[in-house]
Design an enzyme around this catalytic site. Sequence first.
Site, mmCIF file in Angstrom:
data_model
loop_
_atom_site.group_PDB
_atom_site.id
_atom_site.type_symbol
_atom_site.label_atom_id
_atom_site.label_comp_id
_atom_site.label_asym_id
_atom_site.label_seq_id
_atom_site.Cartn_x
_atom_site.Cartn_y
_atom_site.Cartn_z
ATOM 1 N N HIS A 78 0.851 -1.180 0.000
ATOM 2 C CA HIS A 78 0.000 0.000 0.000
ATOM 3 C C HIS A 78 0.896 1.242 0.000
ATOM 4 C CE1 HIS A 78 1.034 0.166 4.250
ATOM 5 N NE2 HIS A 78 0.552 -1.050 4.413
ATOM 6 N N GLY A 99 1.838 3.189 2.267
ATOM 7 C CA GLY A 99 2.829 3.216 3.344
ATOM 8 C C GLY A 99 4.126 2.552 2.927
ATOM 9 N N HIS A 100 4.011 1.369 2.314
ATOM 10 C CA HIS A 100 5.199 0.679 1.810
ATOM 11 C C HIS A 100 5.907 1.528 0.746
ATOM 12 C CE1 HIS A 100 2.799 -3.016 3.035
ATOM 13 N NE2 HIS A 100 3.923 -3.164 3.702
ATOM 14 N N LYS A 114 4.198 2.094 12.363
ATOM 15 C CA LYS A 114 2.931 1.485 12.790
ATOM 16 C C LYS A 114 3.181 0.279 13.691
ATOM 17 C CE LYS A 114 0.377 -1.314 10.394
ATOM 18 N NZ LYS A 114 0.056 -2.378 11.391
ATOM 19 N N MET A 164 -2.557 2.785 7.526
ATOM 20 C CA MET A 164 -2.462 1.899 6.369
ATOM 21 C C MET A 164 -1.796 0.592 6.783
ATOM 22 S SD MET A 164 -1.517 4.477 3.244
ATOM 23 C CE MET A 164 -2.626 5.825 2.853
ATOM 24 N N SER A 209 -1.582 -3.863 5.491
ATOM 25 C CA SER A 209 -1.974 -4.936 4.578
ATOM 26 C C SER A 209 -3.227 -5.641 5.076
ATOM 27 C CB SER A 209 -0.829 -5.939 4.427
ATOM 28 O OG SER A 209 0.320 -5.301 3.917
#
Length: 280
Positions: free
Chosen positions: A34, A36-37, A151, A186, A188
Amino acid sequence: MILFKQVAGIRSFLEKQDKKALQTGFVPTMGALHKGHLSLIERSKKENDLTVCSIFVNPTQFNDPKDFEKYPSTIEQDIYLLETAGCDVLFLPGVAEIYPDGTAPTKHYELGYLETILEGKYRPGHFQGVCQVVDRLLQIVQPDNLYIGQKDYQQCMVIEKLIDITDIQTTIHICATLREANGLAMSSRNMRLNDTERAQAAELFKTLTVIKNALGKETIADIKAKAVLYLSDKGLKPDYIELADATTLEPILQWNGQTSAVALVAAFLNEVRLIDNIII
């Protein structure tokens, strides 16, 4: 983007880059990528000559086999996103490449107090599995810089500890959590939520914000008790809600107004377990 599935192939390639004195950044993931990655990829590209991403769903860090089986897999979309983001190298190994001698642990990582609280308490063996795979990946990629997201706050501290106790020569960079417009971190795992559940899941961040605003005005015990009730009323089942020292993760029983703190929460929304945190 060059894709490698075998250790021998990526090691040979990276050794050639080392001879050119190219600086390497590494972003380890479990896929289902997503924004974030992709923000980690973007930062690595800014700060390094070569950016490597890995996608590997690590079986040894799942203490619940059903959770492992249900972990989302979107590999074709992941490859497309990485290519679009300008990632240079993707390492996409199978289990036998990461664990040629099997997944049984070959050594114990001395994580001390970190392994006994919060995620360590509620997911026994989880952090040993995290260390097992990150240690292996860092040995394979041997990056100058490692990029991970805030996170997973406790996991960040565990990986810092891993680097310290193994003396791996890499610099860790902990990057800010990216959020949806409603505040949902965010993740997975969000792919397992429907639209209604995604709106519900945003209550995690709202809970953390309430805790932040109440800190210093109410007792820690009252703040945590109210947060548990709030989440429960919103249809989530809390595993824990904690206020801790941001450096040590020791629980804060009474805040002095100066100690850097972190509020952390883990809760189930139906079958999906979600975590979040904010630094105060």
